[in-house]
Design a protein around this motif. Structure first.
Motif, short mmCIF file in Angstrom:
data_model
loop_
_atom_site.label_atom_id
_atom_site.label_comp_id
_atom_site.label_asym_id
_atom_site.label_seq_id
_atom_site.Cartn_x
_atom_site.Cartn_y
_atom_site.Cartn_z
N VAL A 1 -16.39 2.90 1.82
CA VAL A 1 -16.94 2.79 3.17
C VAL A 1 -17.63 1.43 3.33
N ARG A 2 -18.40 1.03 2.33
CA ARG A 2 -19.13 -0.24 2.41
C ARG A 2 -18.15 -1.40 2.63
N LYS A 3 -17.03 -1.36 1.93
CA LYS A 3 -16.02 -2.43 2.06
C LYS A 3 -15.46 -2.51 3.49
N GLY B 1 -15.79 -5.00 9.26
CA GLY B 1 -16.00 -4.93 10.71
C GLY B 1 -15.43 -3.70 11.39
N LEU B 2 -14.99 -2.70 10.62
CA LEU B 2 -14.40 -1.51 11.24
C LEU B 2 -15.47 -0.56 11.80
N THR B 3 -15.07 0.20 12.80
CA THR B 3 -15.99 1.18 13.39
C THR B 3 -15.99 2.43 12.50
N ASN B 4 -17.02 3.28 12.70
CA ASN B 4 -17.11 4.53 11.94
C ASN B 4 -15.85 5.37 12.13
N LYS B 5 -15.36 5.37 13.36
CA LYS B 5 -14.18 6.18 13.68
C LYS B 5 -12.96 5.67 12.90
N ILE C 1 -12.95 3.87 10.16
CA ILE C 1 -13.15 4.08 8.72
C ILE C 1 -12.86 5.55 8.37
N GLY C 2 -13.38 6.44 9.21
CA GLY C 2 -13.17 7.87 8.98
C GLY C 2 -11.69 8.22 8.96
N LYS C 3 -10.95 7.60 9.89
CA LYS C 3 -9.52 7.85 9.98
C LYS C 3 -8.81 7.36 8.71
N GLN C 4 -9.21 6.18 8.29
CA GLN C 4 -8.57 5.57 7.12
C GLN C 4 -8.90 6.32 5.82
N GLU D 1 -15.16 12.59 8.03
CA GLU D 1 -15.78 12.82 9.33
C GLU D 1 -16.48 11.52 9.74
N ARG D 2 -16.36 11.17 11.03
CA ARG D 2 -17.01 9.97 11.55
C ARG D 2 -18.52 10.02 11.30
#
Ligand code: ZN
Ligand code: ZN
Length: 242
Positions: free
Chosen positions: A9-11, A16-20, A22-25, A29-30
């Motif tokens: 997640v930190r990476k 610059g990714l949004t929570n949404k 990152i969650g998808k990737q 959960e967002r």
């Protein structure tokens, strides 16, 4: 105890990714991503961090001669440069026009520089001022001067019109806001008088507007009189022979 995916997640947060996103990737959960973000003390990424203009600029590339190439999305039909922002679609040339003029274009914005789909703001013209760049407005001293500028002699002695032609095929010459047929002006320029009735072409060359090749009612009548004199006499002679 840190979450097992904290490092991943930190990476993505630092990318610059949004929570949404990152969650998808990472299939999380967002809200969990948000929690990790807070634990790491990192700020939230705004939903749309760029303004329309900033996003537009990121999708352009300077090319030679001052033009600007669009590197972003294009419409499926026609391949026109477009962009999405906060769920809305924008024409890249309209955004460009706005950047240069500070106002929305009237109708469409299109480049007037000759490079297809150029998005350089200063090259945009809207429907209201869209004129080809190659024909600047010229002020003519008279309708005859305009006629002379818009005609072209042919090799076999006729003169053709290079100006405006209506969809009905009328060769139109507009001077001081008044439209005339080019023939009428050509007649007047040569015969030094206003034509009487319709002006017609007396030669074989379609579209010819050489003054000497044009007739009006008056010259047609004098031709007819001359013809009648010739044929009248000839007819008489033929009759007398039989
Ligand atoms: Zn251009
Ligand atoms: Zn002719």
């Amino acid at each position: 105890m840190p979450h097992p995916k904290t490092e991943a997640v930190r990476k993505l947060i630092s990318a610059g990714l949004t929570n949404k996103a990152i969650g998808k990737q990472l299939r999380m959960e967002r809200q969990t991503v948000g929690q990790i973000r807070r634990e790491l003390g990192l700020p939230d990424v705004p939903r749309q961090p760029l303004t329309v203009e900033q996003k537009w600029r990121q999708r352009t590339r300077k090319v030679p001669e001052g033009h600007l190439k669009w590197t972003g999305e294009r419409t499926a039909a026609g391949g026109k440069p477009v962009m999405r922002h906060s769920g809305k679609a924008y024409s890249a040339t309209r955004v460009a026009y706005r950047i240069a003029h500070g106002k929305d274009p009237e109708g469409y914005a299109k480049p007037g520089c000759g490079m297809p789909d150029c998005v350089e703001p200063t090259h945009q013209r809207d429907t209201a001022d869209h004129r080809p760049v190659h024909t600047p407005r010229v002020q003519y001293a008279s309708a005859e001067a305009k006629l002379a500028a818009l005609t072209e002699p042919t090799e076999d002695g006729h003169v053709l019109w290079t100006g405006t032609v209506t969809s009905q095929g009328q060769q139109m010459l507009t001077f001081n806001g008044v439209s005339y047929t080019a023939r009428r002006i050509a007649f007047r320029a040569h015969w030094k008088r206003e034509p009487v009735g319709p002006v017609t072409r007396a030669c074989e060359q379609p579209g010819c507007i050489r003054g000497e090749h044009l007739d009006d009612n008056q010259s047609r009548r004098s031709h007819q009189a001359a013809m009648q004199a010739v044929f009248g006499t000839a007819g008489h002679r033929m009759k007398s022979r039989t």
